[in-house]
Design a protein around this motif. Structure first.
Motif, short mmCIF file in Angstrom:
data_model
loop_
_atom_site.label_atom_id
_atom_site.label_comp_id
_atom_site.label_asym_id
_atom_site.label_seq_id
_atom_site.Cartn_x
_atom_site.Cartn_y
_atom_site.Cartn_z
N LEU A 252 0.88 -1.16 0.00
CA LEU A 252 0.00 0.00 0.00
C LEU A 252 0.91 1.21 0.00
O LEU A 252 1.68 1.41 0.94
CB LEU A 252 -0.91 0.00 1.23
N CYS B 149 -3.66 6.32 -2.67
CA CYS B 149 -3.10 5.08 -2.12
C CYS B 149 -3.21 4.01 -3.19
O CYS B 149 -4.30 3.55 -3.51
CB CYS B 149 -3.84 4.66 -0.87
N THR C 221 -2.56 0.28 -4.42
CA THR C 221 -2.43 -1.02 -3.76
C THR C 221 -2.04 -2.10 -4.76
O THR C 221 -2.31 -1.99 -5.96
CB THR C 221 -3.74 -1.44 -3.09
N PHE D 221 -8.49 -5.88 -4.51
CA PHE D 221 -8.91 -4.56 -4.08
C PHE D 221 -10.42 -4.41 -4.07
O PHE D 221 -11.00 -3.90 -3.10
CB PHE D 221 -8.27 -3.51 -5.00
N MET E 37 -11.85 -0.19 2.31
CA MET E 37 -10.58 0.52 2.48
C MET E 37 -10.78 1.75 3.35
O MET E 37 -11.88 2.33 3.38
CB MET E 37 -10.03 0.96 1.12
N SER F 282 -7.04 -0.09 -8.65
CA SER F 282 -6.75 -0.56 -7.29
C SER F 282 -6.21 0.57 -6.42
O SER F 282 -5.23 0.41 -5.67
CB SER F 282 -5.73 -1.72 -7.33
N ASN G 271 -5.27 1.61 4.60
CA ASN G 271 -5.23 0.19 4.98
C ASN G 271 -6.62 -0.36 4.76
O ASN G 271 -7.57 0.37 4.43
CB ASN G 271 -4.81 0.03 6.44
N TYR H 196 0.06 -4.64 6.74
CA TYR H 196 -0.10 -3.87 5.50
C TYR H 196 0.25 -2.39 5.63
O TYR H 196 0.14 -1.66 4.65
CB TYR H 196 -1.54 -3.98 5.01
#
Length: 115
Positions: free
Chosen positions: A4, A22, A24, A29, A34, A76, A96, A104
């Motif tokens: 991430l 962000c 990922t 995803f 999130m 994502s 996260n 993560y």
């Protein structure tokens, strides 16, 4: 391997705006809720915004009406548009899953609101 990667932070004057991103990888995803979290010096990390896989959002009272969370499942990536920033928004911002996975956490992106 899950990654991430947060970006978009910076120094902004009170009342200004920033857009955090962000990106990922390594997770499915589109199936995950999130969130954006932040941690100010001397304070515990807090969840400020959540977006579920259907796109509905929820915000902490402290940012409601000023922050907008969105997601692009094709990329994502999750975004946090922050408007009307206040000095108390100064913190290290992380993304996260919701609930978070301790494995993560990324490096975060620093947001500093100051004149």
């Amino acid at each position: 391997q899950v990654q991430l990667v947060e970006s978009g932070g910076g120094l902004v004057q009170p009342g200004g705006s920033l857009r955090l991103s962000c990106a990922t990888s390594g997770i499915i995803f589109r199936l995950n809720a999130m969130g954006w979290y932040r941690q100010a010096p001397g304070k515990q990390r807090e969840l400020v915004a959540t977006i579920i896989r259907g796109g509905s959002t929820n915000y902490a009272d402290s940012v409601k009406g000023r922050f907008t969370l969105s997601r692009d499942n094709g990329k994502s990536t999750v975004y946090l548009q922050m408007n009307s920033l206040k000095p108390e928004d100064t913190a290290l911002y992380y993304c996260n899953l919701v609930p978070y996975n301790n494995d993560y956490w990324g490096q975060g992106t620093q947001v500093t609101v100051s004149s």
